[in-house]
Design a protein around this motif. Structure first.
Motif, PDB file in Angstrom:
ATOM      1  N   SER A  57      -7.415   9.185   8.712  1.00 49.33           N
ATOM      2  CA  SER A  57      -7.620   8.507   7.375  1.00 49.33           C
ATOM      3  C   SER A  57      -7.951   9.712   6.339  1.00 49.33           C
ATOM      4  O   SER A  57      -8.280   9.357   5.267  1.00 49.33           O
ATOM      5  N   GLN A 104       5.018   2.247   5.981  1.00 46.48           N
ATOM      6  CA  GLN A 104       3.420   1.365   5.743  1.00 46.48           C
ATOM      7  C   GLN A 104       2.615   2.432   5.411  1.00 46.48           C
ATOM      8  O   GLN A 104       2.315   3.692   6.066  1.00 46.48           O
ATOM      9  N   ASP A 105       1.800   2.114   4.379  1.00 40.41           N
ATOM     10  CA  ASP A 105       0.774   2.881   3.818  1.00 40.41           C
ATOM     11  C   ASP A 105       0.856   4.568   3.704  1.00 40.41           C
ATOM     12  O   ASP A 105       0.103   5.330   4.336  1.00 40.41           O
ATOM     13  N   GLY A 111       0.793  -1.368   0.060  1.00 43.30           N
ATOM     14  CA  GLY A 111       0.052   0.021  -0.043  1.00 43.30           C
ATOM     15  C   GLY A 111       0.784   1.446   0.068  1.00 43.30           C
ATOM     16  O   GLY A 111       0.255   2.332   0.010  1.00 43.30           O
ATOM     17  N   SER A 112       2.184   0.986   0.038  1.00 42.87           N
ATOM     18  CA  SER A 112       2.991   2.470   0.038  1.00 42.87           C
ATOM     19  C   SER A 112       3.516   2.682  -1.282  1.00 42.87           C
ATOM     20  O   SER A 112       3.407   1.824  -2.358  1.00 42.87           O
ATOM     21  N   ASN A 151      -1.192   5.469   7.140  1.00 51.76           N
ATOM     22  CA  ASN A 151      -2.937   5.527   7.006  1.00 51.76           C
ATOM     23  C   ASN A 151      -3.197   6.555   5.945  1.00 51.76           C
ATOM     24  O   ASN A 151      -3.965   7.484   6.096  1.00 51.76           O
TER      25      ASN A 151
END
Length: 362
Positions: free
Chosen positions: A345, A307-308, A291-292, A325
């Motif tokens: 988010s 991460q993300d 997701g990154s 997020n």
């Protein structure tokens, strides 16, 4: 003929705070290596093996810990402690016994030259010059030491940060000297208004004494990495200049996407559905999680977890954890061992200049 090297690794790095509260600015990693490592490798590639590193008050132990005796770089390092920065000329004077009667090169540890110094080193060693300075054409020379020439193109004067520059040729932080004249010149000068012994004043003495002082114009770009903006720009330039092709030493999992010129170091993992779009550098043992998105002109240090998060045109130091997020980070410089955690988010973008060992919750 052999030549010795001197790397100036002192100063307080005030323009790079908070990143320099805990260590010298020359150890900030750019495109995968500390700035001063690019300097040491440039000296090595120019044939210089014996190098003195002048240490300041800020984190000298960290410099010694990182470089050791220099053998892993193919050089022999000697450390000389300057302490308080009494000026470049003061630092140069400290190497008098180290260089003996051999010619030597003084290289500021926070400077980066695209084409390096090999050509200028050859020219100096083959000449009978007492000193050689490197110059670069700049759009606003008022921020630098500036060269003044006579009508025949000969160097006649050096002016420090002039309000009305006599030319647009600035002094690059690389100087070539032959003993003993430069040391006699330093003994003859007095501290400037800021209480420092200026190397420009010492070189001016050589000119006034009618010694042979030459100059060379550097090819390509030259950068002084004094501000966060400089670091980010140098990162861009080095990624373009030093990484002409993709190199993957780590693991790229199925389902992830790696495009363009990307250097992925040993132990790094690009997990499924992560996207890396070069030019980019991913350090040792770093994990880019599902997701990154790591966009162009981004360098990620060693042992990071991303991460993300979307990151573009940024420099991330070692041991950084970012749990995004959906966070977007652009034009940023993030110090070592920092942790960034985003709770919301909602879409948002951030430009961050963050020192070491910081916790940020967004």
């Amino acid at each position: 003929m052999s030549v010795k090297g001197v790397v100036l690794h002192g100063g307080f790095g005030t323009r790079l705070r908070p990143l320099t509260h805990t260590g010298p600015k020359q150890l900030i990693k750019v495109a995968g290596k500390p700035v001063s490592q690019w300097v040491l490798e440039d000296l090595r590639d120019a044939g210089v093996k014996d190098i003195a590193v002048i240490l300041g008050e800020l984190g000298p132990d960290r410099v010694i810990e990182y470089y050791g005796d220099g053998s892993w770089l193919g050089v022999n390092l000697t450390y000389i402690y300057q302490g308080y920065p009494y000026g470049l000329a003061h630092a140069v004077y400290l190497v008098k016994s180290f260089v003996g009667d051999e010619p030597f090169i003084v290289y500021l540890g926070d400077n980066v030259l695209a084409e390096g110094i090999s050509e200028h080193t050859k020219r100096f060693l083959e000449s009978d010059l007492d000193a050689l300075i490197l110059l670069s054409q700049v759009p606003d020379p008022r921020k630098f030491g500036v060269a003044q020439f006579d009508d025949k193109g000969r160097l006649v004067k050096l002016v420090e940060k002039p309000k009305e520059p006599p030319s647009n040729f600035a002094l690059v932080g690389v100087y070539f000297f032959r003993p003993p004249h430069i040391f006699k010149a330093i003994e003859a000068i007095k501290p400037s208004w800021r209480g420092e012994l200026e190397i420009t004043d010492a070189i001016q003495k050589l000119i006034d004494w009618r010694l042979k002082v030459g100059y060379s114009i550097v090819k390509g770009w030259w950068k002084d990495t004094g501000t966060p903006e400089d670091i980010i720009e140098v990162n861009r330039l080095l990624l373009d200049h030093k990484y002409p092709m993709s190199i993957v030493k780590g693991r790229v999992e199925q389902g992830s996407l790696v495009e363009g010129r990307v250097y992925i170091d040993e132990g790094a993992v690009i997990e499924g559905r992560a996207v890396i779009r070069g030019p980019a550098y991913i350090g040792k043992n770093t994990i880019i999680k599902d997701g990154s998105y790591i966009g162009p002109y981004t360098s990620i240090g060693d042992n990071c977890i991303i991460q993300d998060v979307e990151i573009e045109n940024s420099v991330i130091m070692d041991n950084v954890v970012i749990e995004g997020n959906g966070l977007r980070i652009v034009d940023s410089l993030i110090g070592s061992s920092t942790r960034i955690k985003r709770r919301s988010s909602r879409p948002s973008g951030h430009r961050l200049i963050v020192g070491e060992n910081t916790l940020i919750e967004l």
